[in-house]
Write an enzyme that holds these catalytic residues in place. Structure first.
Site, PDB file in Angstrom:
ATOM      1  N   ALA A 163       0.701  -1.085   0.030  1.00 54.87           N
ATOM      2  CA  ALA A 163       0.050   0.053   0.038  1.00 54.87           C
ATOM      3  C   ALA A 163       0.852   1.156   0.018  1.00 54.87           C
ATOM      4  O   ALA A 163       0.396   2.202  -0.563  1.00 54.87           O
ATOM      5  CB  ALA A 163      -1.020   0.037   1.212  1.00 54.87           C
ATOM      6  N   TYR A 164       2.017   1.305   0.608  1.00 56.04           N
ATOM      7  CA  TYR A 164       2.966   2.297   0.480  1.00 56.04           C
ATOM      8  C   TYR A 164       3.365   3.000  -0.624  1.00 56.04           C
ATOM      9  O   TYR A 164       3.227   4.005  -1.145  1.00 56.04           O
ATOM     10  CB  TYR A 164       4.102   2.030   1.388  1.00 56.04           C
TER      11      TYR A 164
END
Length: 259
Positions: A163-164
């Protein structure tokens, strides 16, 4: 004209006001110090009051204008409070630096909604909301600088990007959208793209000496980044010198991305 006057016209931030999220540690702290030393009144925004006080105290001891606001950028209300309290210190900002971030990297199969939502709230939604609050007012005044700190993961997936990486890729797209909206009115919007930098945000990797050495070897200069490596680039993007630079991603990575 002397060289000092020429450089001052290009890069001085005298009379400007800057808000730097994540400004009490890592890259954000380095940038906050650089903007303050270049003449801007700087408000650093983060959660930890002790680090915020220390940062502001060190800058004011050097004769800079600096203050701080403690806020949680993980909620819309926290962002709203941060924006209003920051603008109340030295006035409406001319420069917004979004350096605050969260770096959660579970394996993709274990990436649940909580991690996703938390990551997007801090890394993407907060910069959007702060831009929406400050960008139009910058445009009304005819000058503004919005600078986002992104990541190599915005361009390539490695070390469990998850997700980063998605949030940082979206943040670069946000910069382009903001640039399209506000650049005709004197507001430039750009991103700084670090390589691997030894900061608290990268504590998970920096605790592995072999990985740190391997990342340094991937650069062209033979070392990993330091917070101070971003000072000159940040002053450039915040100053009059960058008036014709917008919607861009400036890699400050020692050649990491092209090696």
């Amino acid at each position: 004209m002397t060289s000092q006057n020429y450089l001052s016209e290009l890069f001085s931030l005298e009379g400007r006001v800057a808000v730097v999220t994540g400004g009490s540690s890592g890259i954000g702290r380095g940038i906050a110090g650089a903007l303050a030393r270049a003449g801007a009144g700087v408000v650093v925004v983060a959660r930890g009051e002790a680090e915020l006080r220390r940062t502001a105290r060190e800058l004011t001891a050097e004769g800079c204008r600096a203050s701080w606001v403690s806020a949680d950028l993980g909620t819309s209300e926290g962002v709203r409070i941060a924006a209003e309290e920051s603008a109340a210190v030295f006035g409406e900002p001319d420069i917004l630096v979004n350096s605050a971030g969260i770096n959660l990297r579970p394996p993709m199969g274990e990436l649940d909604e909580d991690v996703w939502d938390t990551t997007m709230a801090v890394n993407l939604k907060a910069p959007h909301l702060l831009g929406r609050r400050f960008g139009p007012r910058m445009a009304e005044r005819g000058f503004g600088r919005i600078i986002h700190i992104t990541s190599q993961q915005a361009h390539r997936a490695f070390v469990q990007s998850g997700a980063y990486g998605v949030s940082k890729g979206a943040l670069e797209s946000l910069a382009r959208s903001q640039a399209e909206a506000w650049s005709p009115y004197g507001v430039t919007c750009n991103t700084l793209v670090p390589g691997f930098v030894m900061t608290p945000l990268n504590e998970r990797l920096s605790s592995d000496p072999e990985r740190v050495a391997a990342l340094a070897a991937r650069t062209m200069v033979g070392r990993n980044g330091l917070a101070g490596d971003f000072e000159g680039a940040a002053v450039f993007l915040a100053s009059a010198a960058s008036a014709y630079v917008t919607g861009q991603s400036l890699f400050v990575d020692g050649g990491f991305s092209v090696h």
